[in-house]
Design a protein around this motif. Structure first.
Motif, mmCIF file in Angstrom:
data_model
loop_
_atom_site.group_PDB
_atom_site.id
_atom_site.type_symbol
_atom_site.label_atom_id
_atom_site.label_comp_id
_atom_site.label_asym_id
_atom_site.label_seq_id
_atom_site.Cartn_x
_atom_site.Cartn_y
_atom_site.Cartn_z
ATOM 1 N N MET A 1 7.540 11.037 3.809
ATOM 2 C CA MET A 1 6.317 11.080 4.612
ATOM 3 C C MET A 1 6.535 10.493 6.003
ATOM 4 O O MET A 1 5.921 10.936 6.976
ATOM 5 C CB MET A 1 5.184 10.383 3.864
ATOM 6 C CG MET A 1 4.741 11.206 2.651
ATOM 7 S SD MET A 1 3.434 10.444 1.645
ATOM 8 C CE MET A 1 1.981 10.861 2.617
ATOM 9 N N VAL A 2 7.405 9.514 6.108
ATOM 10 C CA VAL A 2 7.706 8.942 7.426
ATOM 11 C C VAL A 2 8.377 9.988 8.316
ATOM 12 O O VAL A 2 7.965 10.214 9.455
ATOM 13 C CB VAL A 2 8.610 7.695 7.285
ATOM 14 C CG1 VAL A 2 9.248 7.340 8.619
ATOM 15 C CG2 VAL A 2 7.803 6.520 6.750
ATOM 16 N N ILE A 3 9.381 10.646 7.769
ATOM 17 C CA ILE A 3 10.093 11.634 8.587
ATOM 18 C C ILE A 3 9.153 12.774 8.981
ATOM 19 O O ILE A 3 9.137 13.221 10.123
ATOM 20 C CB ILE A 3 11.328 12.169 7.831
ATOM 21 C CG1 ILE A 3 12.340 11.036 7.633
ATOM 22 C CG2 ILE A 3 11.971 13.331 8.597
ATOM 23 C CD1 ILE A 3 13.550 11.413 6.804
ATOM 24 N N PHE B 1 18.659 -2.689 4.019
ATOM 25 C CA PHE B 1 17.785 -1.755 3.313
ATOM 26 C C PHE B 1 16.316 -2.152 3.528
ATOM 27 O O PHE B 1 15.454 -1.320 3.803
ATOM 28 C CB PHE B 1 18.068 -1.764 1.800
ATOM 29 C CG PHE B 1 19.340 -1.068 1.396
ATOM 30 C CD1 PHE B 1 19.875 -0.033 2.158
ATOM 31 C CD2 PHE B 1 20.000 -1.435 0.226
ATOM 32 C CE1 PHE B 1 21.043 0.621 1.763
ATOM 33 C CE2 PHE B 1 21.167 -0.787 -0.177
ATOM 34 C CZ PHE B 1 21.685 0.236 0.598
ATOM 35 N N LEU B 2 16.046 -3.457 3.360
ATOM 36 C CA LEU B 2 14.670 -3.936 3.505
ATOM 37 C C LEU B 2 14.149 -3.658 4.910
ATOM 38 O O LEU B 2 13.000 -3.259 5.095
ATOM 39 C CB LEU B 2 14.612 -5.441 3.208
ATOM 40 C CG LEU B 2 13.212 -6.043 3.085
ATOM 41 C CD1 LEU B 2 12.472 -5.477 1.887
ATOM 42 C CD2 LEU B 2 13.285 -7.557 2.967
ATOM 43 N N ILE C 1 10.755 -1.796 6.352
ATOM 44 C CA ILE C 1 9.774 -2.405 7.251
ATOM 45 C C ILE C 1 9.573 -1.538 8.488
ATOM 46 O O ILE C 1 8.447 -1.305 8.932
ATOM 47 C CB ILE C 1 10.213 -3.841 7.605
ATOM 48 C CG1 ILE C 1 10.089 -4.719 6.355
ATOM 49 C CG2 ILE C 1 9.370 -4.405 8.745
ATOM 50 C CD1 ILE C 1 10.711 -6.090 6.486
ATOM 51 N N VAL C 2 10.683 -0.996 9.014
ATOM 52 C CA VAL C 2 10.563 -0.082 10.160
ATOM 53 C C VAL C 2 9.755 1.143 9.765
ATOM 54 O O VAL C 2 8.871 1.602 10.500
ATOM 55 C CB VAL C 2 11.965 0.313 10.678
ATOM 56 C CG1 VAL C 2 11.859 1.442 11.705
ATOM 57 C CG2 VAL C 2 12.667 -0.897 11.265
ATOM 58 N N ALA D 1 -0.127 -0.620 4.023
ATOM 59 C CA ALA D 1 -0.016 -0.698 2.561
ATOM 60 C C ALA D 1 1.421 -0.984 2.141
ATOM 61 O O ALA D 1 1.676 -1.782 1.230
ATOM 62 C CB ALA D 1 -0.515 0.595 1.928
ATOM 63 N N LEU D 2 2.366 -0.338 2.830
ATOM 64 C CA LEU D 2 3.780 -0.563 2.519
ATOM 65 C C LEU D 2 4.144 -2.033 2.782
ATOM 66 O O LEU D 2 4.847 -2.659 1.972
ATOM 67 C CB LEU D 2 4.634 0.380 3.381
ATOM 68 C CG LEU D 2 6.084 0.661 2.985
ATOM 69 C CD1 LEU D 2 6.196 1.168 1.567
ATOM 70 C CD2 LEU D 2 6.697 1.704 3.937
ATOM 71 N N LEU D 3 3.634 -2.579 3.880
ATOM 72 C CA LEU D 3 3.918 -3.988 4.192
ATOM 73 C C LEU D 3 3.287 -4.926 3.162
ATOM 74 O O LEU D 3 3.913 -5.895 2.722
ATOM 75 C CB LEU D 3 3.406 -4.328 5.591
ATOM 76 C CG LEU D 3 4.144 -3.654 6.754
ATOM 77 C CD1 LEU D 3 3.458 -3.970 8.075
ATOM 78 C CD2 LEU D 3 5.601 -4.095 6.790
#
Lengths: 418, 418, 418
Positions: free
Chosen positions: A119-121, A26-27, A31-32, C317-319
């Motif tokens: 937002m990533v997708i 999951f983590l 990170i990706v 920011a996520l990182l």
């Protein structure tokens, strides 16, 4: 936290099986996702950022000022919607006794999954997704996705392991984006009216959730049942009030600037109508007031006004609200037990009564404004089917992760004092 | 809600007498109100809607843009006020033990009555009411009416049947509109200063409520008394904090755009002064802190700054706040027991101490700014008298609906778990 | 409050020693502060007021309109920050069992002290303080000071008499202003980046608080320890959610208007990352979820993004958020017990884990943007030292006011029902 209490707790650690591999994968997904959003990799992020920089470097022109102002006004509404997502949905789901920690942690987690993943997708290339990702509209749409997901987890609430909420969130977001694209962007349902998301947000979330729980009843047959207490219900009413009062910012989030006030007034009238109707019908149908009706059905007006929130007027909004409140009370008191038998699953929060049926009502009412019954009805039908089927698939997948040890309890996942 | 728990509850339904006719006539009032607001029947609604449409069709002119922006900024404040009405007043009234469901449901109901009913009455023709109804100012004034009504129900809280709160709400709104017209619009009190409603909102609500409870003590003589617990008081403190923090949006709701910041700073200073004075005087007068003082008297600064909120400066505001906090603590600790004997009624929430006396203090302080003691004092006096008399009439009417079976208890109106 | 309950309570008044002289001198400080802000005494207040008046008298020019609008948009964020200060910090500190009244009253008091006192000190003449006091920026900076103070009181929480919180507040504000001036205004640390206050607000408050508690452990050696319950923890989670959702308004409070949206998105991504990392690491490190981690460490992303909130992008920011969440969980589970031994004091709320270390992390990350490691690191080091030393001095001073009779209990300060 004192040293003493730390010691006390560490004694209580039972060697439950923490699925470390699953947690770390999951983590890794997170990170990706972060790396995908780094501007040098991602054109849409880079263009969003450079648009911001360009603006500040060049023009103090009025047009640019106005767009900054309108964006900031939308930003205020995005915070209101965050209040609904966390405090609203989170505490509305605290009513389950001895399950408060789980309800709130699940809320925190699925919001933290839905917003960045959406937002990533959306930031990937392709024709439909060519808009730059770093703007306030993307954030608002991501919050809508989170709301829909929170609705969906209301159905299996109390019977999933925390990891299963996470997995459900990760599977839900692409499903939601697919339906959103199909109904609003693909061009197949031109003229479909659903400004505040009665169908695309509420009904989708509700029938996705029902899909997840369909045929799971046998898995939890002899387990403890869901209970509630005055204290947990008071937290639940707090969540309900937070949802009620920020609802106008939900429906008006993306309407034209000069429609915000009308939309807000319509939404407030619909909520007032539903609240009043809930009182009247709860008492007439049941003989006494049921606090679950007050906490939930009072919100049905907000659900049902969604489709037409910026196109109707307060008088009609009040009527829609009254109808939605009445329908929702009937749902909680009469329809729910029958539906549970039909789909062989328990709908913990009664999402069909609050988001499902009132959402469909809202979508149907929109026919009077658009005058296009076929488009409107087929859009509703497709959403319900897509949601239920993808929900059922998701339910099958997350069942692979096992079964919660003690349903409706924090005990197997949390350290509890004493 | 599971099937199981539904069954359990349905056993507990006692055949209480639900007054179905009354409930349905309440519902009819709502439906008629909705029809009154349909644009084709109602000129003021139609003109409001068409103004919105005209704006969006024609001008991207800056003036129109600015008015849209200022309206949206007011909209944000209208949501803040909704938070005060529901979570603020609602949870402030949860302190009564075993009465939380009733307090919150009553809050939901009277807000849902006051807002639409105020706007319906204001939408009727006639010289004074010729403004178009569908705009943000009407909504804000409607919210003020709801606030005043919530203050008023604090006096009889715990001793009314739910239907009586509804009836009280329906009677309160026209009374409030009459006084609002008399003081602010009739021209009889020209120069009366009350921007944030110390008199027209707070004092009116307080003395209306006292009117309702006057001479009702004997009706509840041997009944159980009002109790509170740390847990209920914690919810009460949440309500208090929500009121405190959104108060600047209440006082600045309708001030000129360039006065919003000054008004907000003044209001915050008044609240800080009252909070601090509450601490000092609660401890000195009582010997120990009383949580009821902290939850209530800390807000008296907001009440008292109302009249002069946009015309004074932070230094004076801090002093007004200190005086109001001190006065309110004296009210709760010393004056309240005497007043209860005088009017022969129990003021459950102590609204005279929080809204009555500090409101009058605020109205009197305004004399230093307007320099018109006669106008200011006569406006205060008229408001207090109109409120008390119409409150007493309302009390007499709602007494016709009977007497709550178990005072300060949810039991006779709600299904309770276990 | 009924007459009856008043009587019951008055019996329970124990003749505790109320330090009336101290209380009255506190009050005197407030009154003097109010007088200092009267415009005729104070040039900076007068010029602020006259600027407002001038604006409204003369121009409907667009530039003036825009500045009014931007100020009002900032005003909305100032209210969001008030929500964080009162409901957020207040309820986050309610987790201590039987200490809810004290936690909330202390919150009310220190907010009511910090905001006016900050503005009073800033209103004095002198080169650095020549800006007019009556504007929205001063209010926002005053709220930052209040936030930092609330962080600081989290360390000794439960072991101070109410008067000691007041004294701590009065001493904290000048200390905070000194450090703020030193780091941001003195010119010694030119190019130091800390937009959202990772260092100047969070780390300062944390290490000031640790200074206050250093070497106080022996004073409370055999006293009852801090406990928590599911019900108090649920209030705590409410505070946590309120902090989470309004955090974007905290970091974007004073950024350039066209940076608000980017700052908000960055902040939300950091919070999402921290929330998710908290879940993963709490479970892996402890074997089960600890609700304290969820309530606190989930916020570490907001702390750490502070320094760079308006200059980074969502991916980074996520990182940052993931790293901050992980660090904070490690703090709560592993570092905290060791630190307590080192400084010989109990950090009740774990402020080092939530505000201290994640704040420093945020300050260090800013090096990648500013490219000035020396300035950034020395600014951090100076802040930590100034905070700890002035905190230790403050701790010594407030110890002169005695020792709380019953640690972690409301009993010695409040009337309790039953």
């Amino acid at each position: 936290m004192t040293e003493h209490s730390l010691k006390k707790q560490s004694k209580k650690v039972q060697p439950t099986s923490v699925n470390k591999k699953l947690l770390l994968s999951f983590l890794l997904i997170f990170i990706v996702a972060a790396l995908v959003l780094v501007p040098s990799f991602n054109h849409n992020v880079a263009s969003g950022i450079s648009a911001i920089n360009a603006e500040s470097l060049t023009t103090p022109a009025a047009t640019s000022q106005f767009s900054t102002i309108y964006d900031t006004l939308k930003y205020e509404r995005s915070i209101h919607i965050l209040a609904m997502l966390l405090v609203g949905f989170g505490f509305l789901m605290v009513f389950v006794r001895n399950h408060g920690y789980s309800s709130i942690t699940a809320t925190f987690l699925v919001v933290s999954i839905a917003i960045p993943m959406y937002m990533v997708i959306k930031s990937f290339g392709g024709e439909e997704f060519s808009m730059s990702t770093i703007n306030i509209d993307t954030l608002l749409f991501a919050e809508f996705a989170a709301a829909s997901l929170l609705i969906a987890i209301g159905a299996p609430l109390g019977r999933l392991k925390m990891d299963q909420y996470v997995a459900m969130g990760l599977l839900f977001v692409p499903a939601y984006i697919f339906n959103e694209w199909l109904i609003l962007e693909s061009g197949l349902f031109k003229g479909f009216l659903d400004t505040g998301g009665s169908i695309v947000i509420h009904a989708f979330g509700a029938y996705f959730g029902l899909g997840v729980i369909a045929n799971t009843l046998s898995r939890f047959k002899n387990d403890p049942v869901c209970e509630n207490t005055p204290s947990t219900n008071q937290f639940c009413l707090l969540g309900s009030m937070i949802l009620w009062l920020f609802w106008p910012s939900f429906t008006s989030a993306i309407v034209a600037p000069d429609r915000v006030v009308l939309t807000a007034i319509n939404t407030i009238f619909a909520l007032c109508g539903a609240t009043f109707a809930t009182y009247v019908f709860s008492k007439i149908i049941r003989g006494k007031l049921e606090i679950e009706d007050i906490a939930n059905a009072a919100l049905a007006g907000g659900v049902a006004i969604g489709s037409t929130c910026d196109m109707t007027t307060p008088g009609y909004a009040l009527l829609i609200g009254i109808a939605a409140g009445a329908l929702s009370v009937i749902g909680y008191s009469i329809i729910a037990p029958k539906l549970e038998k039909l789909i062989k699953g328990t709908d913990t929060c009664g999402i069909n009564n609050l988001h499902g049926m009132p959402g469909i009502l809202g979508g149907i009412v929109a026919i009077f404004i658009t005058g296009r019954p076929f488009v409107q009805l087929s859009g509703i039908l497709v959403t319900v089917c897509v949601a239920f089927i993808l929900g059922k698939v998701t339910g099958t997948v997350i069942n692979l992760l096992g079964k919660k040890e003690i349903p409706y309890s924090d005990e197997d996942e949390f350290f509890l004092a004493e």
